[in-house]
Scaffold this active site. Structure first.
Site: not given
Ligand code: PMP
Length: 435
Positions: A147, A224, A227, A250, A390
């Protein structure tokens, strides 16, 4: 394997249990475009049960005060609730509460780690922080599937320090190869940052093996877990990583709250990134000394009601059982993968049917733009995510600019997965492709 998963497989939730859980999520009773809402976008953000909504409202209505500051009883009570929430969320990931830093989300947490290492590299933090210093010749390693939140902060850190950014490649399905990782993680690697579960492919990373490769060369590991923490049992001790981040929204919690977990000795040795009130011991006009973790990373007024609501979300998840949530979603992931792969004209991204994956699946419909695919589902009340999620470099590697993703959670019914798959089979014919 990764994992903290217990060796005795837990039972998936049965459909009656899920139906009962759904009663606690008022939004799931909505209709969209004349159809019952089928919410398959929990990978982007999850829905909140009444308990969580009530916890935040209750704090704001009856208990709101500035924490760690006031000399009055209301402030003392607020501080106690705030710190109790920290203990609840830390215990959820098997951590000591002194190692859990509140952040506004995973993005902020990753920027704090990278920013603090950048500060150490610039000479801030004194002798204790020297071990983090990066410079030319050092390598920061990420994966090709990250991401952007776990990519751009490292790009910036490389640019600030002169370190080199390298990546672990993925195959044509977007899946990491351990052989390739072994070749990339060499003696110069100082940091390895990677996703536990990919938000695009649903693949679960081989954490144990990757951590071993990093430890062999003395590199720090940053996971990270955006998920994974919401969907499967996660224990920081078992995983063996050095830092881990996740977002509250999430995992049934509110927006604006997330966490950075780090080993205490590392957090206490790192210089802060954000500075200001509430994170200091002594301030003069020329300088300042900082509190130990977690406060040294919590400058300014904190998201107190959100932290308290996140603790409520954690209790909800614990009551249901993380192993059961994972078992349920793993079955959905298998069904999504098999169902999508069977549709002519659909290309399933990520682990192919038969390989483990989380409860999400992304795909491309040949000849139809993902935004049109998303519209097709929306017309039928089915909420999915479309775009690059993203993860532009991953999509580029896959030869795509965008894909469509369906992602489940503990409130997803099997009938919703089937409704989605029935609709997926109609996308190609509807747009006149894939016949
Ligand atoms: N890493 C991963 C794997 C994600 O899925 C996300 C959210 N889509 C993020 C980072 C970023 O999270 P946030 O926008 O809540 O900071």
């Amino acid at each position: 394997m990764t994992s903290s998963l217990s060796t005795t497989p837990a039972a998936a939730l049965d459909q009656a249990e899920i139906a009962a859980l759904r009663e606690r999520f008022p939004i799931l009773a909505r209709e969209m475009n004349g159809h019952p809402l089928v919410y398959l976008d929990s990978g982007a953000t999850s829905q909140r049960p009444t308990e969580v909504l009530d916890a935040e409202r209750h704090f704001a209505t009856h208990a709101n005060a500035a924490v760690h500051r006031g000399a009055h009883l209301l402030a003392a009570e607020a501080t106690e609730s705030f710190e109790d929430a920290r203990a609840t969320v830390a215990a959820f990931i098997g951590a000591d509460e002194r190692e859990l830093v509140w952040t506004s989300g995973a993005t902020a947490a990753l920027n704090i780690i990278a920013g603090a290492i950048g500060n150490a590299s610039a000479g801030l933090g004194g002798a204790a922080a020297e071990r983090f210093g990066l410079g030319p010749g050092d390598e920061i390693v990420v994966t090709e599937l990250e991401h952007h939140a776990n990519l751009i902060p490292w790009q910036q850190l490389a640019a600030r320090t002169g370190a080199t950014l390298r990546h672990l490649p993925v195959d044509e399905n977007g899946v990491l190869s351990l052989d390739a990782a072994t070749a990339v993680i060499g003696d110069r690697a100082r940091i390895l940052a990677f996703a536990h579960v990919s938000n695009v492919t649903g693949a679960i990373a081989p954490v144990t093996e990757l951590v071993a490769l990093a430890q062999r060369v003395g590199a720090l590991t940053v996971l990270d877990a955006c998920q994974s923490v919401p969907h499967l049992p996660v224990d920081v001790t078992e995983l063996g990583v050095d830092f881990l981040v996740f977002s509250g929204h999430k995992m049934l919690g509110p927006n604006g709250i997330g966490a950075l977990w780090g080993r205490r000795a590392l957090l206490d040795a790192l210089p802060p990134f954000l500075t200001g009130g509430s994170m200091i011991t002594i301030v003069t006009l020329d300088g300042a000394e900082f509190l130990p973790a977690p406060q040294r990373f919590e400058a300014g007024t904190q998201p107190v009601s959100q932290a308290i609501a996140l603790a409520s979300a954690v209790r909800f998840l614990q009551d249901v059982g993380m192993d059961r949530i994972h078992a349920t979603e793993a079955a959905y992931g298998r069904r999504l993968a098999a169902g999508l792969a069977a549709v002519p004209g659909i290309r399933l991204i990520g682990p192919q049917p038969g390989s483990p994956r989380a409860g999400l699946a992304s795909f491309d419909v040949a000849g139809v733009h993902a935004h049109d695919v998303g519209q097709f589902f929306d017309d039928r009340g089915i909420a999915v995510r479309v775009g690059h999620h993203c993860a532009q470099p991953l999509h580029r590697r896959l030869g795509l600019t965008a894909s469509t993703r369906a992602s489940s959670y503990l409130y997803t019914l099997e009938s919703e997965i089937e409704a989605f798959l029935d609709a997926a089979a109609l996308v190609g014919p509807f747009f006149g492709v894939g016949r």
